[in-house]
Design a protein around this motif. Structure first.
Motif, PDB file in Angstrom:
ATOM      1  N   ALA A 123       0.880  -1.174   0.000  1.00 16.96           N
ATOM      2  CA  ALA A 123       0.000   0.000   0.000  1.00 16.96           C
ATOM      3  C   ALA A 123       0.914   1.218   0.000  1.00 16.96           C
ATOM      4  CB  ALA A 123      -0.895   0.007   1.232  1.00 16.96           C
ATOM      5  N   PHE A 124       0.527   2.274  -0.717  1.00 19.76           N
ATOM      6  CA  PHE A 124       1.463   3.380  -0.909  1.00 19.76           C
ATOM      7  C   PHE A 124       0.729   4.708  -0.977  1.00 19.76           C
ATOM      8  CE2 PHE A 124       0.146   1.717  -4.992  1.00 19.76           C
ATOM      9  CZ  PHE A 124      -0.237   2.855  -5.686  1.00 19.76           C
ATOM     10  N   PHE A 125       1.493   5.765  -0.726  1.00 18.68           N
ATOM     11  CA  PHE A 125       1.024   7.131  -0.896  1.00 18.68           C
ATOM     12  C   PHE A 125       2.182   7.919  -1.497  1.00 18.68           C
ATOM     13  CE2 PHE A 125       0.680  11.546   0.348  1.00 18.68           C
ATOM     14  CZ  PHE A 125      -0.629  11.851   0.020  1.00 18.68           C
ATOM     15  N   GLY A 126       1.973   8.520  -2.681  1.00 13.03           N
ATOM     16  CA  GLY A 126       3.040   9.234  -3.348  1.00 13.03           C
ATOM     17  C   GLY A 126       2.603  10.600  -3.830  1.00 13.03           C
ATOM     18  N   THR A 172       5.154  24.434 -12.375  1.00  6.13           N
ATOM     19  CA  THR A 172       5.377  23.338 -11.424  1.00  6.13           C
ATOM     20  C   THR A 172       4.041  22.728 -11.057  1.00  6.13           C
ATOM     21  OG1 THR A 172       7.369  24.341 -10.512  1.00  6.13           O
ATOM     22  CG2 THR A 172       6.255  22.690  -9.157  1.00  6.13           C
ATOM     23  N   SER A 173       3.954  21.390 -11.205  1.00  6.06           N
ATOM     24  CA  SER A 173       2.697  20.698 -10.942  1.00  6.06           C
ATOM     25  C   SER A 173       2.913  19.650  -9.866  1.00  6.06           C
ATOM     26  CB  SER A 173       2.189  20.031 -12.225  1.00  6.06           C
ATOM     27  OG  SER A 173       1.053  19.236 -11.959  1.00  6.06           O
ATOM     28  N   ILE A 174       2.042  19.613  -8.879  1.00  5.38           N
ATOM     29  CA  ILE A 174       2.118  18.631  -7.797  1.00  5.38           C
ATOM     30  C   ILE A 174       0.804  17.866  -7.748  1.00  5.38           C
ATOM     31  CG2 ILE A 174       2.456  18.262  -5.332  1.00  5.38           C
ATOM     32  CD1 ILE A 174       3.973  20.875  -5.224  1.00  5.38           C
ATOM     33  N   SER A 175       0.892  16.521  -7.763  1.00  5.51           N
ATOM     34  CA  SER A 175      -0.301  15.673  -7.700  1.00  5.51           C
ATOM     35  C   SER A 175      -0.167  14.717  -6.527  1.00  5.51           C
ATOM     36  CB  SER A 175      -0.464  14.897  -9.009  1.00  5.51           C
ATOM     37  OG  SER A 175      -0.487  15.750 -10.126  1.00  5.51           O
ATOM     38  N   ILE A 176      -1.186  13.922  -6.324  1.00  7.82           N
ATOM     39  CA  ILE A 176      -1.115  12.878  -5.312  1.00  7.82           C
ATOM     40  C   ILE A 176      -1.432  11.535  -5.956  1.00  7.82           C
ATOM     41  CG2 ILE A 176      -1.686  14.415  -3.397  1.00  7.82           C
ATOM     42  CD1 ILE A 176      -4.551  13.296  -3.511  1.00  7.82           C
ATOM     43  N   ARG A 177      -0.855  10.497  -5.380  1.00  5.51           N
ATOM     44  CA  ARG A 177      -1.101   9.150  -5.895  1.00  5.51           C
ATOM     45  C   ARG A 177      -1.099   8.199  -4.711  1.00  5.51           C
ATOM     46  NH1 ARG A 177       2.134   4.770  -8.363  1.00  5.51           N
ATOM     47  NH2 ARG A 177       0.749   3.656  -9.773  1.00  5.51           N
ATOM     48  N   TYR A 178      -2.164   7.385  -4.592  1.00  2.65           N
ATOM     49  CA  TYR A 178      -2.221   6.409  -3.520  1.00  2.65           C
ATOM     50  C   TYR A 178      -3.027   5.217  -3.994  1.00  2.65           C
ATOM     51  CZ  TYR A 178      -6.627   8.896  -2.792  1.00  2.65           C
ATOM     52  OH  TYR A 178      -7.844   9.501  -2.961  1.00  2.65           O
ATOM     53  N   GLY A 179      -2.751   4.067  -3.380  1.00  2.03           N
ATOM     54  CA  GLY A 179      -3.459   2.873  -3.800  1.00  2.03           C
ATOM     55  C   GLY A 179      -2.818   1.624  -3.210  1.00  2.03           C
TER      56      GLY A 179
END
Length: 517
Positions: A477-480, A503-510
């Protein structure tokens, strides 16, 4: 005219070289040229032995042949080193053609590290003398060469001026006329090596012989020992076994020629009573990484210089591939899982005496290959990793996802993607990990004022992974947070494109599902 005379002169010299007897130096040069021409280029040849009754003549022939082959620059010749000569003499054995037999050629070739061995002799064939060299391949003893060159020793002033002795003594009586190229065999002396030895009761000692003579004489000898104890004996190979209850303090070993019983040699053996008190293994404690080797040695202590021979063994290993050689070289298998093993050295002379060493095994798991498929919010990723240790992984990751943009002028769904090189770290070898990725990526804004941003991307992430230490299936399981640093942004407004840095910042989790092997 002068040119024709020059060609005639060269032809005359060539014919005289081929058809008529040469002086000794010219004969050596011709033989060296033939050997250099027929052996493979850059092959190595050991020049080890020449047979005549003049040691000065033998040494002269061998040195001159070595120099002549060296000057031809096609074959690399070598002479035995001082520490090799005794062993070579002990292993010289010839067949009935005067060539080294297979066993001798292989043994001496391995000792000198050469591909070919050269021996020679001077013989009388009919009324002429011939210089004969025999060459044998040390790895394929069926490959043999012989080079015979007629030599005029009677009229060679340089030969007669040197201290070689007269022809009769040089050939050891072989000056009589014979129609055979092979001169009569004649053994003159047998020497036993070692000539003196000290052997413990209940122990063994190996002896060899050196036979001096001319021609292709028989190298076989019979061995005898003058002991009155029937259990003290010497076999056909010169291996002496001294009985534990041998009462004599001195024995005489005798080697007698099979063909000529009048020729023999002797050696003296002093008998001692040895006793083993302890065996010490060095070092007594050591740490070894799995998959590596370590060299141990053992010292056998006691009275009257007990034999130092030991047998090695290892206990406590989980892998059958963790072994120790007869020379005390421990090989720890790469799949060894035991953390403590014991190395033992047991005296061959007294198998009730032994010594041990404690070995701590440092387990470093072999690298594993991992592949996983990860699912995020309306997206997916594919990852390949390779473990460098229990705590570090390196790999590649490709992901594509729908996500919410952060720190932009408005919030809308965007499409994120990237190809990254990743470095994953498990603090304290735990199930939790920290990760950093770097590569190329971008996003596409599907909302109002749609556009895209692409550029250098970094990807810090945290998570946990279950099943990391075992082969097979694992879960994570991760959060990036994918970050595009100063990416090239293209914005489309009313069909008009605008360009700037962004500059672009996103989130990724799963969660992810993977397999490692």
């Amino acid at each position: 005219m002068k040119f024709k005379f020059f060609l005639f002169f060269i032809g005359l010299v060539f014919c005289s070289t081929v058809l008529f007897a040469q002086m000794i130096d010219e004969a050596i040069l011709i033989s060296a040229a033939r050997i250099s021409r027929e052996l493979p280029v850059n092959s190595t040849a050991g020049i080890i032995y020449f047979s005549s009754n003049s040691s000065n003549f033998n040494e002269y022939i061998l040195n001159e042949l070595n120099g002549a082959i060296l000057r031809n620059r096609r074959v690399v010749p070598s002479r035995p080193k001082e520490n090799q000569k005794q062993s070579i003499e002990a292993n010289l054995r010839f067949d009935n053609t005067g060539t080294l037999n297979a066993e001798s050629a292989q043994s001496i070739g391995q000792l000198m590290g050469v591909q070919y061995l050269i021996t020679g002799t001077v013989q009388l064939a009919g009324s002429e003398y011939r210089l004969i060299f025999n060459v044998v391949n040390t790895s394929n003893t069926e490959e043999k060469y012989q080079y015979s060159t007629q030599v005029d020793l009677r009229n060679d002033q340089r030969f007669n001026q040197r201290n070689f002795g007269d022809l009769r003594n040089l050939l050891s009586g072989s000056a009589q006329t014979t129609s055979s190229v092979t001169s009569p065999a004649l053994e003159t002396e047998i020497s036993i090596i070692p000539a003196e030895a000290s052997v413990a009761r209940g122990w063994i000692q190996n002896f060899n012989v050196t036979i001096v003579g001319s021609g292709n004489f028989d190298q076989r000898v019979t061995w005898t020992v003058d002991s009155s104890n029937e259990n003290t004996n010497i076999n056909n190979n010169g291996l002496l076994t001294v009985a534990p209850d041998e009462t004599r303090t001195t024995l005489t070993i005798k080697a007698t020629s099979v063909i000529n019983p009048k020729i023999s040699g002797t050696a003296t053996v002093s008998i001692r009573t040895a006793r083993v008190t302890e065996v010490i293994v060095n070092p007594e404690t050591v740490s070894v990484v799995n998959g590596k080797k370590y060299n141990f040695n053992a010292v056998v202590s006691g009275d009257e210089e007990p034999p130092q021979n030991v047998t090695w063994s290892v206990t406590g290993a989980s892998s059958s591939k963790t072994t120790i050689s007869n020379n005390g070289i421990l090989s720890v298998a790469s799949n060894e899982t035991g953390t403590k093993i014991t190395v033992q050295a047991t005296s061959v002379f007294d198998n009730q005496k032994n010594g041990t060493a404690d070995v701590s095994i440092i387990i470093i798991p072999p690298p594993k290959n991992w592949i996983s498929i990860e699912g995020s919010i309306i997206g997916f990723g594919i990852r390949y990793e390779r473990s460098l240790s229990t705590t570090f992984n390196l790999g590649l990751m490709f992901f594509l996802q729908m996500n919410d943009a952060m720190f932009v002028e408005r919030s809308s769904f965007i499409l994120d993607g990237g190809l990254l090189a990743t470095f994953r770290f498990f603090p304290g070898n735990s199930i939790f990990f920290l990760e950093i990725g770097a590569g190329y990526g971008g996003n596409y804004d599907s909302g109002f004022g749609s556009g895209s941003t692409f550029g250098f991307m970094v990807y810090p992430a945290v998570g946990l992974q279950l099943g990391k230490k075992a082969k097979g299936i694992f879960f994570n399981a991760f959060f990036g947070v994918p970050i595009i640093i100063e990416g090239d942004r293209t914005t489309i407004t009313n069909s008009k494109e605008e360009y700037d840095k962004f500059t672009s910042i996103s989130i990724r989790y799963g969660i992810g599902l993977g397999y490692k092997w």
